[in-house]
Design a protein around this motif. Structure first.
Motif, PDB file in Angstrom:
ATOM      1  N   PRO A 152      -2.782   6.041 -14.068  1.00 57.36           N
ATOM      2  CA  PRO A 152      -3.928   6.792 -14.589  1.00 57.36           C
ATOM      3  C   PRO A 152      -5.217   6.232 -13.977  1.00 57.36           C
ATOM      4  O   PRO A 152      -5.213   5.117 -13.428  1.00 57.36           O
ATOM      5  CB  PRO A 152      -3.870   6.522 -16.098  1.00 57.36           C
ATOM      6  CG  PRO A 152      -3.154   5.227 -16.239  1.00 57.36           C
ATOM      7  CD  PRO A 152      -2.194   5.154 -15.076  1.00 57.36           C
ATOM      8  N   PRO A 153      -6.309   6.964 -14.055  1.00 55.31           N
ATOM      9  CA  PRO A 153      -7.563   6.507 -13.433  1.00 55.31           C
ATOM     10  C   PRO A 153      -8.010   5.121 -13.899  1.00 55.31           C
ATOM     11  O   PRO A 153      -8.606   4.373 -13.127  1.00 55.31           O
ATOM     12  CB  PRO A 153      -8.582   7.578 -13.850  1.00 55.31           C
ATOM     13  CG  PRO A 153      -7.755   8.781 -14.137  1.00 55.31           C
ATOM     14  CD  PRO A 153      -6.439   8.280 -14.657  1.00 55.31           C
ATOM     15  N   ARG A 194       1.087   6.272  -7.135  1.00 53.36           N
ATOM     16  CA  ARG A 194      -0.090   7.061  -7.550  1.00 53.36           C
ATOM     17  C   ARG A 194       0.176   8.566  -7.382  1.00 53.36           C
ATOM     18  O   ARG A 194      -0.131   9.343  -8.279  1.00 53.36           O
ATOM     19  CB  ARG A 194      -1.304   6.684  -6.711  1.00 53.36           C
ATOM     20  CG  ARG A 194      -2.028   5.463  -7.180  1.00 53.36           C
ATOM     21  CD  ARG A 194      -3.368   5.369  -6.428  1.00 53.36           C
ATOM     22  NE  ARG A 194      -4.171   4.317  -6.953  1.00 53.36           N
ATOM     23  CZ  ARG A 194      -4.805   4.327  -8.116  1.00 53.36           C
ATOM     24  NH1 ARG A 194      -4.724   5.354  -8.900  1.00 53.36           N
ATOM     25  NH2 ARG A 194      -5.522   3.300  -8.505  1.00 53.36           N
ATOM     26  N   GLU A 195       0.738   8.927  -6.237  1.00 56.57           N
ATOM     27  CA  GLU A 195       0.986  10.349  -5.964  1.00 56.57           C
ATOM     28  C   GLU A 195       1.982  10.961  -6.937  1.00 56.57           C
ATOM     29  O   GLU A 195       1.987  12.169  -7.126  1.00 56.57           O
ATOM     30  CB  GLU A 195       1.468  10.534  -4.522  1.00 56.57           C
ATOM     31  CG  GLU A 195       0.365  10.315  -3.503  1.00 56.57           C
ATOM     32  CD  GLU A 195       0.850  10.362  -2.067  1.00 56.57           C
ATOM     33  OE1 GLU A 195       2.083  10.426  -1.821  1.00 56.57           O
ATOM     34  OE2 GLU A 195      -0.020  10.318  -1.165  1.00 56.57           O
ATOM     35  N   HIS A 196       2.816  10.134  -7.551  1.00 55.34           N
ATOM     36  CA  HIS A 196       3.793  10.630  -8.515  1.00 55.34           C
ATOM     37  C   HIS A 196       3.345  10.449  -9.960  1.00 55.34           C
ATOM     38  O   HIS A 196       4.149  10.575 -10.890  1.00 55.34           O
ATOM     39  CB  HIS A 196       5.162   9.995  -8.261  1.00 55.34           C
ATOM     40  CG  HIS A 196       5.813  10.557  -7.038  1.00 55.34           C
ATOM     41  ND1 HIS A 196       5.563  10.091  -5.768  1.00 55.34           N
ATOM     42  CD2 HIS A 196       6.670  11.585  -6.895  1.00 55.34           C
ATOM     43  CE1 HIS A 196       6.245  10.804  -4.897  1.00 55.34           C
ATOM     44  NE2 HIS A 196       6.932  11.723  -5.552  1.00 55.34           N
ATOM     45  N   ARG A 241       0.831  -1.214   0.000  1.00 55.18           N
ATOM     46  CA  ARG A 241       0.000   0.000   0.000  1.00 55.18           C
ATOM     47  C   ARG A 241       0.860   1.257   0.000  1.00 55.18           C
ATOM     48  O   ARG A 241       0.549   2.233  -0.676  1.00 55.18           O
ATOM     49  CB  ARG A 241      -0.965  -0.015   1.193  1.00 55.18           C
ATOM     50  CG  ARG A 241      -2.145  -0.960   1.002  1.00 55.18           C
ATOM     51  CD  ARG A 241      -3.230  -0.768   2.055  1.00 55.18           C
ATOM     52  NE  ARG A 241      -2.790  -1.133   3.395  1.00 55.18           N
ATOM     53  CZ  ARG A 241      -2.856  -2.373   3.901  1.00 55.18           C
ATOM     54  NH1 ARG A 241      -3.318  -3.366   3.183  1.00 55.18           N
ATOM     55  NH2 ARG A 241      -2.462  -2.601   5.134  1.00 55.18           N
ATOM     56  N   GLN A 242       1.963   1.244   0.747  1.00 56.32           N
ATOM     57  CA  GLN A 242       2.860   2.415   0.763  1.00 56.32           C
ATOM     58  C   GLN A 242       3.479   2.647  -0.613  1.00 56.32           C
ATOM     59  O   GLN A 242       3.526   3.782  -1.101  1.00 56.32           O
ATOM     60  CB  GLN A 242       3.968   2.223   1.794  1.00 56.32           C
ATOM     61  CG  GLN A 242       3.506   2.267   3.224  1.00 56.32           C
ATOM     62  CD  GLN A 242       4.626   1.904   4.192  1.00 56.32           C
ATOM     63  OE1 GLN A 242       5.757   1.624   3.807  1.00 56.32           O
ATOM     64  NE2 GLN A 242       4.304   1.911   5.474  1.00 56.32           N
ATOM     65  N   CYS A 243       3.964   1.571  -1.233  1.00 55.97           N
ATOM     66  CA  CYS A 243       4.570   1.694  -2.571  1.00 55.97           C
ATOM     67  C   CYS A 243       3.550   2.190  -3.582  1.00 55.97           C
ATOM     68  O   CYS A 243       3.843   3.062  -4.407  1.00 55.97           O
ATOM     69  CB  CYS A 243       5.135   0.351  -3.030  1.00 55.97           C
ATOM     70  SG  CYS A 243       6.549  -0.219  -2.069  1.00 55.97           S
ATOM     71  N   HIS A 244       2.350   1.631  -3.516  1.00 55.10           N
ATOM     72  CA  HIS A 244       1.298   2.011  -4.468  1.00 55.10           C
ATOM     73  C   HIS A 244       0.873   3.464  -4.268  1.00 55.10           C
ATOM     74  O   HIS A 244       0.688   4.198  -5.240  1.00 55.10           O
ATOM     75  CB  HIS A 244       0.110   1.065  -4.307  1.00 55.10           C
ATOM     76  CG  HIS A 244      -0.961   1.287  -5.306  1.00 55.10           C
ATOM     77  ND1 HIS A 244      -0.770   1.089  -6.656  1.00 55.10           N
ATOM     78  CD2 HIS A 244      -2.233   1.705  -5.163  1.00 55.10           C
ATOM     79  CE1 HIS A 244      -1.890   1.370  -7.302  1.00 55.10           C
ATOM     80  NE2 HIS A 244      -2.784   1.750  -6.413  1.00 55.10           N
ATOM     81  N   LYS A 245       0.751   3.870  -3.014  1.00 56.66           N
ATOM     82  CA  LYS A 245       0.380   5.264  -2.725  1.00 56.66           C
ATOM     83  C   LYS A 245       1.416   6.218  -3.314  1.00 56.66           C
ATOM     84  O   LYS A 245       1.066   7.214  -3.969  1.00 56.66           O
ATOM     85  CB  LYS A 245       0.266   5.463  -1.210  1.00 56.66           C
ATOM     86  CG  LYS A 245      -0.114   6.861  -0.770  1.00 56.66           C
ATOM     87  CD  LYS A 245      -0.248   6.930   0.753  1.00 56.66           C
ATOM     88  CE  LYS A 245      -0.745   8.261   1.234  1.00 56.66           C
ATOM     89  NZ  LYS A 245       0.251   9.319   1.219  1.00 56.66           N
ATOM     90  N   ASN A 246       2.682   5.924  -3.115  1.00 59.25           N
ATOM     91  CA  ASN A 246       3.743   6.775  -3.651  1.00 59.25           C
ATOM     92  C   ASN A 246       3.693   6.812  -5.181  1.00 59.25           C
ATOM     93  O   ASN A 246       3.839   7.873  -5.796  1.00 59.25           O
ATOM     94  CB  ASN A 246       5.108   6.294  -3.159  1.00 59.25           C
ATOM     95  CG  ASN A 246       6.203   7.271  -3.497  1.00 59.25           C
ATOM     96  OD1 ASN A 246       6.128   8.450  -3.144  1.00 59.25           O
ATOM     97  ND2 ASN A 246       7.217   6.799  -4.187  1.00 59.25           N
TER      98      ASN A 246
END
Length: 114
Positions: A29-30, A23-25, A16-21
């Motif tokens: 895409p949606p 996505r934030e970068h 989840r941490q890797c994915h959040k980072n």
């Protein structure tokens, strides 16, 4: 696409941490990401790691002072795999535990040369 895995398994928390980072970068895409493209990016990290260990002189990381290129590239591979897992709703933590249990019961080298 949103991640659905709610597991508190340490691998799923890291995913989840890797994915959040990621996505934030702007890497997601949606509509989500292509699985094959993401897998090939994992392969590219393995190739970069291979180049690091092929050198007769240990190569330093180009981005992480105090670490080798091999260490950096292995971390990149894990980050990409964890991002993939979370982004594609893979139950990695439970699958990892199940596979480790399965492997612990296999015979010595189970018919493999290496």
């Amino acid at each position: 696409m949103t991640h659905q895995i709610k597991s508190d398994h340490p691998l799923d928390r890291l995913a989840r941490q890797c994915h959040k980072n990621s996505r934030e970068h702007g890497f997601w895409p949606p509509e989500g990401r292509n699985k094959a493209e993401m897998m090939m990016l994992e392969v590219s990290e393995i190739a970069e790691r291979l180049e690091a260990v092929r050198s007769t002189i240990p190569l330093p990381s180009s981005h992480l002072p105090g670490f080798s290129a091999e260490e950096e590239e292995l971390a990149d591979l894990i980050i990409r795999a964890l991002d993939y897992a979370c982004g594609h709703n893979i139950r990695l933590g439970d699958a990892f535990d199940a596979k480790m249990e399965f492997n612990s019961k296999r015979p010595h080298k189970h018919g493999k040369a290496f």
